[in-house]
Design an enzyme around this catalytic site. Sequence first.
Site, PDB file in Angstrom:
ATOM      1  NE  ARG A 135      -2.434  -0.282   3.721  1.00 39.20           N
ATOM      2  CZ  ARG A 135      -2.002  -1.018   4.919  1.00 39.20           C
ATOM      3  NH1 ARG A 135      -1.217  -0.627   5.560  1.00 39.20           N
ATOM      4  NH2 ARG A 135      -3.115  -1.590   5.111  1.00 39.20           N
ATOM      5  CG  ASP A 141       0.027  -1.152   9.395  1.00 35.26           C
ATOM      6  OD1 ASP A 141      -0.729  -1.771   8.666  1.00 35.26           O
ATOM      7  OD2 ASP A 141       0.987  -0.379   9.199  1.00 35.26           O
ATOM      8  CE  LYS A 191       3.551   3.670  15.462  1.00 33.41           C
ATOM      9  NZ  LYS A 191       4.240   3.377  14.013  1.00 33.41           N
ATOM     10  CD  GLU A 192      -1.178   2.909  13.691  1.00 33.54           C
ATOM     11  OE1 GLU A 192      -0.077   2.656  14.327  1.00 33.54           O
ATOM     12  OE2 GLU A 192      -0.570   2.468  12.124  1.00 33.54           O
TER      13      GLU A 192
HETATM   14  C1  GLC Z   1       2.731   3.157   8.650  1.00 36.86           C
HETATM   15  C2  GLC Z   1       2.718   1.823   7.693  1.00 36.86           C
HETATM   16  C3  GLC Z   1       2.037   1.633   6.322  1.00 36.86           C
HETATM   17  C4  GLC Z   1       0.232   1.996   7.671  1.00 36.86           C
HETATM   18  C5  GLC Z   1       0.172   3.060   8.077  1.00 36.86           C
HETATM   19  C6  GLC Z   1      -0.990   3.692   8.989  1.00 36.86           C
HETATM   20  O1  GLC Z   1       3.126   4.570   7.951  1.00 36.86           O
HETATM   21  O2  GLC Z   1       3.120   1.786   6.681  1.00 36.86           O
HETATM   22  O3  GLC Z   1       1.265   1.170   5.110  1.00 36.86           O
HETATM   23  O4  GLC Z   1      -0.851   2.946   6.623  1.00 36.86           O
HETATM   24  O5  GLC Z   1       1.549   3.387   9.367  1.00 36.86           O
HETATM   25  O6  GLC Z   1      -1.077   1.977  10.245  1.00 36.86           O
END
Ligand code: GLC
Length: 765
Positions: free
Chosen positions: A314, A458, A600-601
Amino acid sequence: MCAVLNQTAGGYAFYKSPEYHRITRFRPNGVPLDRPGHYVYLRDDESGDYWSVSWQPTGKPLEHYTCRHGLSYSKYQCNYGGISAEQKVFIPLDDPVELWDVRLRNDSDKERRLSVYSYVEWSYHHIEFDNQNFQMSNYCSGSSYEDGVVLYDLFYEEFGYQFFTASFQPDGFDALRDKFIGLYHDESNPVGVEQGRLSGSFEKTGNHCAALQKCITLAPGEEIRLVFMMGQGQLEQAKETRKKYSDTAYVDRCFELLGDYWEDKLSRLQVETPNQNMNTSLNIWNLYQSEVNIIFSRFASFIEVGGRTGLGYRDTAQDSMTVPHSNPAKCRQRIIELLRGETKAGYGLHLFQPEWFDPDKKEVKPFKSPTVVPEVNVKDIISDDLKNVCSDDALWLVPSIVEYIKETGEMSLLDEVVTYADGGEGTVYEHMTRILDFSAQQVGATGICKGLRADWNDCLNLGGGESAMVSFLHYWAIQNFLEVAERSGKTEDIEKYRRMAEKVRAACDAELWDGKWYIRGITASGRKIGTQKDAEGKVHMESNTWAVISGVADEEKGKSAMDSVDEYLYTPYGLMLNAPSFTVPDDEIGFVTRVYPGVKENGSIFSHPNPWAWVAEAKLGRGDRAMKFYNALLPENQNDIIERREAEPYSYCQFIMGRDHTAFGRARHPFMTGSGGWAYFAATRYLLGVRPDFDGLTVDPCIPSDWKSFRVVRKWRGAEYHILVENPDGKQKGVTSMTVNGEKVDGSTVPMQPAGSVCEVVVRM
Ligand code: GLC
């Protein structure tokens, strides 16, 4: 050859692969964080005092120190004890050799006797070798010295040779690291430099370095220039290189050519807007970052040390979409490599080495090494149970192919035959249809695409649960595909994919709207994620921006969704990915609920999706809002809060700590992030609105109402477009008239001009 160096010359170099062919060693996540590096030591041979041109590793209190990072070069300059010194590091375009162009000047009023030393520590090439199983790896490398050249040999590797030499005849050398550094010393005080005498060491086995010593005498005001060369190859290569680059005029020429290389790329799109930091970013650094990403596929930096390489499906698919104007060849190469990593079922392999699927790959190894690059049985990585499949990976490739064609006009790419990862072959066009069909089949109970292992996020691991974002992405990919299907006159496909799109749109409409914004998804047990009732993980950026970008959201819903993004996710450092952060683990939603809040996420200002919000606002015609979001994330705007940001103000970072973290505003992971390419793509194509179409260049800006005008120079298919956009009435969007070379044109698209021509375009909003 590539090198990753920081502001004190710490870092590493590699040849082709940062995982399997590293040249110099790096101790990642170490203390200090940037050792070792590519260092020049200077020593006053009368007093015995010594220092480093790049301040580190000796860390002496220099009277003056600067580091300038330019496009593919770094320049370290210091003044100390009456000596001015400079080390300029770059790799010429045509040779695998890193040059250190070193200049010294005696600014004092007496004659000075000095020694100059180079230092690099060689690596065991393979990143794993370098970090484990030393009973083996310590015995596979050897050094030698011949006629001014340190030679390094990695015995286990087929092409494992490097050299280090210089434009002068050395007065001393060491090729054994521990001899140069000395027992219980380190790079900050190597005994070789401390004592002013190198020991002439080399050996088969052990840890190796390249230290060359030159003794010089400089009269007051006198200058000297020395060139150090670290290259790939054996003695023959070293001799040739030495001859070639001992000519400083040639070194200068190579440096100029490197400048021309970047100048040519940058010149393809230059902007002049009322936003100075935007100009700096788009005209220089943002493009550089985007180019670096497509080259390294986000695997080589201080953070991504290079131990994981290949192509992330991706990430690379998105990067390929962003710079077809400045690097069409690389984008094309990546597109083909990714198509080869697509299975017949239509999904992409999440991470793979392009060599595995390269039908032209020829093995020409002189012997079979016991280790080094592992061989992979392709069958083992393609599973039928979709356990490792991400739901979004290949969808990103469809628009990248379309953007590539619009940029280059190469429609015939669609007919090129490319293999599938699991056997068989098909045209590029067919590959695209399989990608769309896969997502059409992989839907959950409500008809929304399944989340599978993860979608773009992710850490959102929904399995058979459903991802709103992927359905929007699917819709967008179908729209992109339809553009090429229509141009190719594929009547049946046009029908089929229009129906598919309509089905996706209807499902999204029925299932994903929550009254004020779009939900993020649905868990496998049918719970909605990101609703007004949720206390955490309430509003998410991915689904709301993609609802608008894809065209699924109507204007009213789109505006309400993006208002919610502004209300819940905006911070002065950019937009948070979701808010409030999750605090209660919920494995139906995924790992995101186990990430620390604000990191992060889980509720950080994740940079990559920020440009999606700019595009969404631009589509809605709200230029003031789009620029507010753009300015918040723009690294150049954070120059004055660098103590908080803690990262270079010329590179987008993967994320910035969010509101729910104590270090709110601290940026992490510069350079290797999809925000580079996406920021460039969104700002140039949607804010400034200059984007190529199949046979014309569209100019459809969405700008702040207080912009009176701006200019863009765009090179496209051999012609130059000098565009002036005027905004006398303070609009945010909407073109009212356009002239090309003084002639009125209907709409907002400049017809393609003949190659070699220059045209003047005036657009009035
Ligand atoms: C990191 C990964 C990417 C993903 C992002 C969010 O940057 O390289 O593929 O979309 O995290 O999880």
